[in-house]
Design an enzyme around this catalytic site. Structure first.
Site, PDB file in Angstrom:
ATOM      1  N   ASP A 197       5.554  -3.721  10.749  1.00 17.86           N
ATOM      2  CA  ASP A 197       4.098  -3.474  10.743  1.00 17.86           C
ATOM      3  C   ASP A 197       3.491  -3.484  12.136  1.00 17.86           C
ATOM      4  O   ASP A 197       2.528  -2.768  12.409  1.00 17.86           O
ATOM      5  CB  ASP A 197       3.364  -4.440   9.793  1.00 17.86           C
ATOM      6  CG  ASP A 197       3.663  -5.905  10.057  1.00 17.86           C
ATOM      7  OD1 ASP A 197       4.533  -6.204  10.895  1.00 17.86           O
ATOM      8  OD2 ASP A 197       3.021  -6.760   9.405  1.00 17.86           O
TER       9      ASP A 197
ATOM     10  N   SER B  64       7.499  -5.257   6.700  1.00 18.07           N
ATOM     11  CA  SER B  64       7.039  -6.246   7.683  1.00 18.07           C
ATOM     12  C   SER B  64       7.858  -7.526   7.688  1.00 18.07           C
ATOM     13  O   SER B  64       7.324  -8.629   7.511  1.00 18.07           O
ATOM     14  CB  SER B  64       5.575  -6.553   7.424  1.00 18.07           C
ATOM     15  OG  SER B  64       4.871  -5.356   7.312  1.00 18.07           O
TER      16      SER B  64
ATOM     17  N   ARG C  77       0.833  -1.199   0.000  1.00 15.00           N
ATOM     18  CA  ARG C  77       0.000   0.000   0.000  1.00 15.00           C
ATOM     19  C   ARG C  77       0.867   1.249   0.000  1.00 15.00           C
ATOM     20  O   ARG C  77       1.912   1.299   0.648  1.00 15.00           O
ATOM     21  CB  ARG C  77      -0.884   0.044   1.250  1.00 15.00           C
ATOM     22  CG  ARG C  77      -1.923  -1.054   1.269  1.00 15.00           C
ATOM     23  CD  ARG C  77      -3.179  -0.615   1.949  1.00 15.00           C
ATOM     24  NE  ARG C  77      -3.048  -0.528   3.386  1.00 15.00           N
ATOM     25  CZ  ARG C  77      -4.016  -0.045   4.169  1.00 15.00           C
ATOM     26  NH1 ARG C  77      -5.125   0.421   3.637  1.00 15.00           N
ATOM     27  NH2 ARG C  77      -3.849  -0.018   5.463  1.00 15.00           N
TER      28      ARG C  77
HETATM   29  C1  BG6 Z   1      -2.275  -4.130   7.174  1.00 15.12           C
HETATM   30  C2  BG6 Z   1      -1.099  -3.320   7.627  1.00 15.12           C
HETATM   31  O1  BG6 Z   1      -3.448  -3.487   7.458  1.00 15.12           O
HETATM   32  O2  BG6 Z   1      -2.195  -5.376   7.807  1.00 15.12           O
HETATM   33  C3  BG6 Z   1       0.164  -4.024   7.203  1.00 15.12           C
HETATM   34  O3  BG6 Z   1      -1.149  -2.018   7.091  1.00 15.12           O
HETATM   35  C4  BG6 Z   1       0.191  -5.405   7.792  1.00 15.12           C
HETATM   36  O4  BG6 Z   1       1.301  -3.295   7.597  1.00 15.12           O
HETATM   37  C5  BG6 Z   1      -1.069  -6.136   7.415  1.00 15.12           C
HETATM   38  O5  BG6 Z   1       1.330  -6.101   7.373  1.00 15.12           O
HETATM   39  C6  BG6 Z   1      -1.132  -7.495   8.050  1.00 15.12           C
HETATM   40  O6  BG6 Z   1      -2.258  -8.197   7.614  1.00 15.12           O
HETATM   41  P1  BG6 Z   1      -2.299  -9.160   6.359  1.00 15.12           P
HETATM   42  O7  BG6 Z   1      -3.518  -9.966   6.589  1.00 15.12           O
HETATM   43  O8  BG6 Z   1      -2.383  -8.269   5.162  1.00 15.12           O
HETATM   44  O9  BG6 Z   1      -1.031  -9.953   6.403  1.00 15.12           O
HETATM   45  C1  GLC Z   2       6.357 -12.065   9.814  1.00 14.77           C
HETATM   46  C2  GLC Z   2       7.484 -11.063   9.799  1.00 14.77           C
HETATM   47  C3  GLC Z   2       7.231  -9.965  10.813  1.00 14.77           C
HETATM   48  C4  GLC Z   2       5.868  -9.372  10.575  1.00 14.77           C
HETATM   49  C5  GLC Z   2       4.812 -10.447  10.608  1.00 14.77           C
HETATM   50  C6  GLC Z   2       3.419  -9.909  10.348  1.00 14.77           C
HETATM   51  O1  GLC Z   2       6.375 -12.728  11.025  1.00 14.77           O
HETATM   52  O2  GLC Z   2       8.706 -11.703  10.107  1.00 14.77           O
HETATM   53  O3  GLC Z   2       8.201  -8.976  10.728  1.00 14.77           O
HETATM   54  O4  GLC Z   2       5.597  -8.431  11.584  1.00 14.77           O
HETATM   55  O5  GLC Z   2       5.101 -11.418   9.638  1.00 14.77           O
HETATM   56  O6  GLC Z   2       3.313  -9.303   9.097  1.00 14.77           O
END
Ligand code: BG6
Ligand code: GLC
Ligand code: BG6
Length: 894
Positions: A610, A554, A490
């Site tokens: 994240d 992340s 995003r």
């Molecule tokens: C989003 C966050 O809403 O959720 C991200 O902005 C995050 O940073 C993500 O990694 C995690 O959820 P998913 O289900 O997309 O892995």
């Molecule tokens: C994985 C990544 C970690 C992140 C998580 C959720 O565990 O190693 O950094 O926060 O996924 O997205």
């Protein structure tokens, strides 16, 4: 009794094959095909008599019309309750039919519960029996959380002879089987049920239809097979129904073919065997003429015994055990003889059932003027279901008596308990006890502690984020945020207005990252990101703005105090495996890609995980938020830790630097709004990377063979073991492995392992969430499976739902146990008796799954009773948090 009439008088005590004397003794029980044909013809004659008003009174076969005009055609819809009274079990059921799709396409979901009927009610007042029935119904509604206010239609399967003048009216002609309640004969059973429901009170139920179990069975089997026009029960009692031409039905009453039932049905099979064995023993033909009290006692040999005696391989041993149980001391000849008795008795039963069925089928054929008939018979009942040889024998004889008919037999799946036991066994390792969860909490706690230490390895990395405080509302300005590593990439633009707390505007655009880019070269990946950013800036009309940017990345990154705008990727996780990135600074990689594009410029000020972004974003709304949790593609947690506990930073920067840094921190804390009571305690947000727990084998005791398989097939075998038990990217794969195993074991999808089922990744989190939704009828589950290319029966979808439930529940519990460890640590850090704290949460698993959040919270509550934890779902994603961190960093350097 019947068996006794059949005693023949030629017997001798000569030594011979023990089955011979039984054959002679039970000579009359042997039925040959011509006899069966004769019986079948007599049956047909009686059926005809039963259908006509003139001769009905004298007919032995009652031929009761049921007022069911057609088998299901797939247009039925809605939700029904059902009661099933009169078989060996009394059951209450909820049946859901999905609108638009209907029964034929598999839109039926059933849930059932068996309620025992106290013995005294079987011989007490009829109204009391019905009182029990309606109380059970109320209990069922209560237990299944079915609203008591709404009007629920109810269908009543009542397996006793009733004269029906309409579908919702039926006068009881007489009880049968082991039921003898008083005062209901000749009464309308539907009305009696309605009155009982009124007496119970608080139930808004409308009894719409009453059917016999044979009819119910025919209807049930009609769901799956449109040719099903005969329902047959061979259980406690025996009976059949079929679709008769309306023109042949006059008026009907009379007496049921009860003698026939006694010869066939389960309630009497065991008893017949006992009477024969008793008689033979008394005549000295068995047990050297000795008879025990048990053998003299009615009901001591049951249908289940008969089935056990005829079991392939173990039959003789079972016979011996059963006889010993009856205080007899059988010789091996005695066992052979008794086994033979049971074979003859049950053979006769299946032969008679076949003759009866043949009569019905011939009649249908004649009615329709057909030379050949293709038809399906739906069957139910304990004898048919549990006796090892019964179905085969029955089918064989029917086909022999009616060679011109193609008869298919379908076992009713209303008693969908088929294989349920085995499925249960498969899922048992996913069900964690409180003790096991407590252990996981303890191990997580140990992981957190070890990760903070300067020396020694730790599977929980505990990465310092150099974020020292949560936002205080003074943040302002326009920032760009990039968010990589969840389901999507995003790009966002956030505008914080100065002085107006909680006032921000946000624009964003979502981009998918194709798998080949995630797993291609690092350059390709970062070029792709730069291209998305370029597109976003075009979209916003801000190509030349040169905005400060925050980067939510992340994955685990090592950061340093000196430059929060750099982070070295420790290792890829989840679905990423781009080359030449691990060990490199990801901010530099992005800067280089932007430079290569030579089109726009960005000032990347901060890189954050994240979890940290989510915590910051939620803390902007709720100052008590000091934990960030992600339960999505991956899983992870960050929280505010006391600086003094973070040994590894001491070592990294040396004493002096740490001293300077602490001053820095003090500045930052005093700059911001102080939180009551603890502003003087310096803290830092730690990205735990808890997904790595278990990488040293510490979770091996809860890891199942299915998890091992998933781990082996993953991009990072041996790594992120906790994450592989708990996050969206892997749960579907665990489910798929279980389904594969059940299918290979013949318990699912008719044992057919399809290519689809062998395809990794078919069960994404969104499907799991849909499948487990309580608002979804099984029909919908079936249609989801259909979309996935999996053709399922009703039973299959029940099993799939069950598997998904077990896997996701375990995931939620494990995250709850981990969370309990984190909040307990924070409570202890702060020396509090009780901790109130908020967790900012994000991730599709948490937000979209119908039960995940609830189970997680409940587990954390139980395992950390001294903490009150509020879970606050993040509304705008972690990007806003990254922008906040950027704002803080920016303001500091301004
Ligand atoms: C989003 C966050 O809403 O959720 C991200 O902005 C995050 O940073 C993500 O990694 C995690 O959820 P998913 O289900 O997309 O892995
Ligand atoms: C994985 C990544 C970690 C992140 C998580 C959720 O565990 O190693 O950094 O926060 O996924 O997205
Ligand atoms: C059940 C049906 O599966 O089989 C009942 O739901 C029926 O309606 C019963 O009466 C018959 O078998 P048994 O052996 O329980 O009498």
């Amino acid at each position: 009794m019947l068996a006794v009439h059949l005693v023949s008088f030629f017997f001798s005590k000569l030594q011979e094959d023990p089955t011979k004397k039984v054959d002679r003794f039970l000579y009359a029980m042997r039925l040959h095909d011509d006899q069966l044909k004769d019986i079948s013809a007599r049956f047909q004659a009686e059926m005809k008599k039963g259908l006509s008003s003139e001769s009905n009174a004298a007919a032995a076969v009652k031929m009761l019309p049921t007022h069911v005009r057609s088998t299901p055609d797939g247009t039925e819809k809605g939700q029904f309750l059902a009661l099933d009274l009169g078989g060996s079990k009394f059951k209450v059921l909820q049946v859901k039919v999905r609108e638009g799709i209907g029964i034929k396409k598999g839109g039926v979901e059933m849930e059932e519960k068996t309620y025992p009927i106290p013995k005294e009610l079987l011989i007490g007042k009829g109204t009391e029996l019905f009182g029990h029935v309606s109380e059970s119904l109320k209990d069922f509604l209560h237990k299944r959380n079915i609203s008591l206010e709404k009007k629920h239609p109810l269908a009543f399967t009542f397996s006793f002879p009733c004269e029906q003048s309409a579908l919702d009216q039926g006068l009881l002609l007489g009880w049968g089987k082991n039921y003898r309640p008083r005062g209901l004969q000749g009464k309308d059973v539907v009305q009696t049920l309605r009155e009982a429901i009124d007496r119970t009170g608080g139930l808004d139920v409308e009894v719409l239809a009453m059917v016999n179990d044979t009819v119910a069975t025919m209807m049930t089997c009609g769901f799956d097979d449109e040719h099903c026009e005969v329902g047959l029960i061979i259980g406690t009692g025996t009976n059949a129904c079929y679709m008769e031409e309306l023109r042949h039905i006059d008026l009907v009453e009379g007496d049921e073919g009860r003698i026939f039932e006694k010869m066939i049905s389960g309630m009497y099979l065991g008893e017949l065997v006992r009477l024969v064995v008793l008689k033979m023993a008394k005549l000295g033909l068995l047990f050297d003429g000795r008879v025990s009290d048990a053998l003299r006692t009615k009901g001591k040999i049951t249908t289940a015994h008969v089935a056990a005696m005829e079991e392939y391989k173990n039959g003789l041993k079972n016979t011996k055990d059963i006889l010993m149980e009856l205080d007899l001391n059988p010789s091996s000849d005695d066992c052979i003889a008794v086994q033979h008795v049971s074979t003859i008795v049950s053979f006769r039963s299946s032969n008679l059932a076949a003759a009866g069925l043949a009569a019905i089928l011939s009649r249908i054929k004649k009615n329709r003027n057909l030379r050949t008939l293709k038809i399906t018979v739906g069957v139910d009942g304990t004898v048919y279901k549990t006796h090892p040889q019964y179905p085969k024998r029955l089918h064989k004889v029917v086909r022999r008596l009616l060679p011109e008919c193609h008869v298919r037999f379908v076992l009713s799946d209303s008693g969908s308990s088929k294989g349920a036991a085995l499925v249960d066994e498969t899922l048992a390792p996913f069900r964690l006890s409180q003790d096991q969860l407590q252990l996981v909490k303890t191990r997580m706690r140990a992981g957190l502690e070890a990760g903070l230490k300067s020396k020694g390895p730790s599977t929980v990395k505990m990465l310092p984020s150099f974020v020292y405080r949560t936002p205080d509302g003074t943040e302002h300005g326009k920032y760009l945020a990039l968010d990589l590593g969840g389901t999507n990439f995003r790009a966002l633009l956030v505008n914080f207005k100065k002085g107006l707390q909680h006032n921000s505007r946000l624009y964003h655009k979502i981009y998918t990252i194709p798998q080949e880019i995630m797993q291609g070269t690092g350059e390709e990946l970062f070029d792709h990101i730069a291209q998305c950013v370029s597109d976003f800036l075009d979209y916003m009309g801000m190509k030349n703005a040169h905005l400060p940017a925050g980067f939510t990345f992340s994955f685990p990154c090592e950061q340093t105090a000196i430059d929060t705008a750099s982070g070295t990727l420790v290792s890829w996780t989840k679905g990423y495996k781009a080359t030449d990135c691990e060990g490199h600074d990801v901010v530099s990689l992005l800067r280089e890609a932007i430079k290569r594009r030579n089109e726009f410029d960005l000032d990347i000020v901060a890189v954050v995980n994240d979890t940290v972004g989510t915590m910051m974003s939620c803390a902007y709304e709720d100052p008590q938020c000091e934990i960030g949790l992600i339960a999505g593609t991956g899983t992870n947690v960050c929280y505010m830790e006391e600086l003094k506990n973070i040994e590894k930073t001491d070592q990294k920067f040396g004493k002096t630097e740490k001293g300077e840094r602490e001053e820095d921190v003090q500045d930052e804390v005093t700059e911001g709004e102080k939180k009551e009571g603890d502003a003087e305690i310096p803290r830092m947000c730690i990205n735990t990377e808890w997904g790595g727990l278990g990488d040293d084998g510490s979770l091996d005791d809860i890891i199942t063979p299915y998890d091992l398989e998933v781990n082996q097939n993953s991009l990072n075998p041996g790594k992120q073991r906790f994450e592989k038990l708990t996050s969206g990217m892997y749960l579907g794969e665990v489910v798929r492995q279980v389904l594969l195993d059940l299918t290979r074991g013949g318990l699912l999808f008719r044992g057919h392992v399809t290519e689809t089922l062998k395809t990794p990744g078919i069960f994404q989190t969104k499907y799991l969430s849909q499948i487990e939704s309580d608002r979804l009828a099984l029909l919908q589950v079936r249609s989801i499976l259909q979309q996935l290319g999996l053709n399922s029966t009703c039973d299959d979808s029940i099993i799939v739902k069950e598997v998904c439930g077990a896997v996701s529940r375990r995931a939620a519990q494990l995250c709850g146990a981990g969370m309990a460890a984190v909040v307990e640590k924070i409570r202890e850090n702060r020396g509090l008796d009780h901790l109130n704290i908020t967790v900012g949460v994000d991730g599709a698993l948490y937000k979209l799954h119908p039960h995940f959040a609830g189970v997680l919270q409940e587990t954390a509550r139980i395992l950390a009773p001294r903490c009150s934890v509020t879970f606050l779902p993040s509304e705008e994603g972690s990007g806003k948090g990254a922008a906040l961190i950027t704002a803080v960093a920016r303001q500091k350097h301004d």
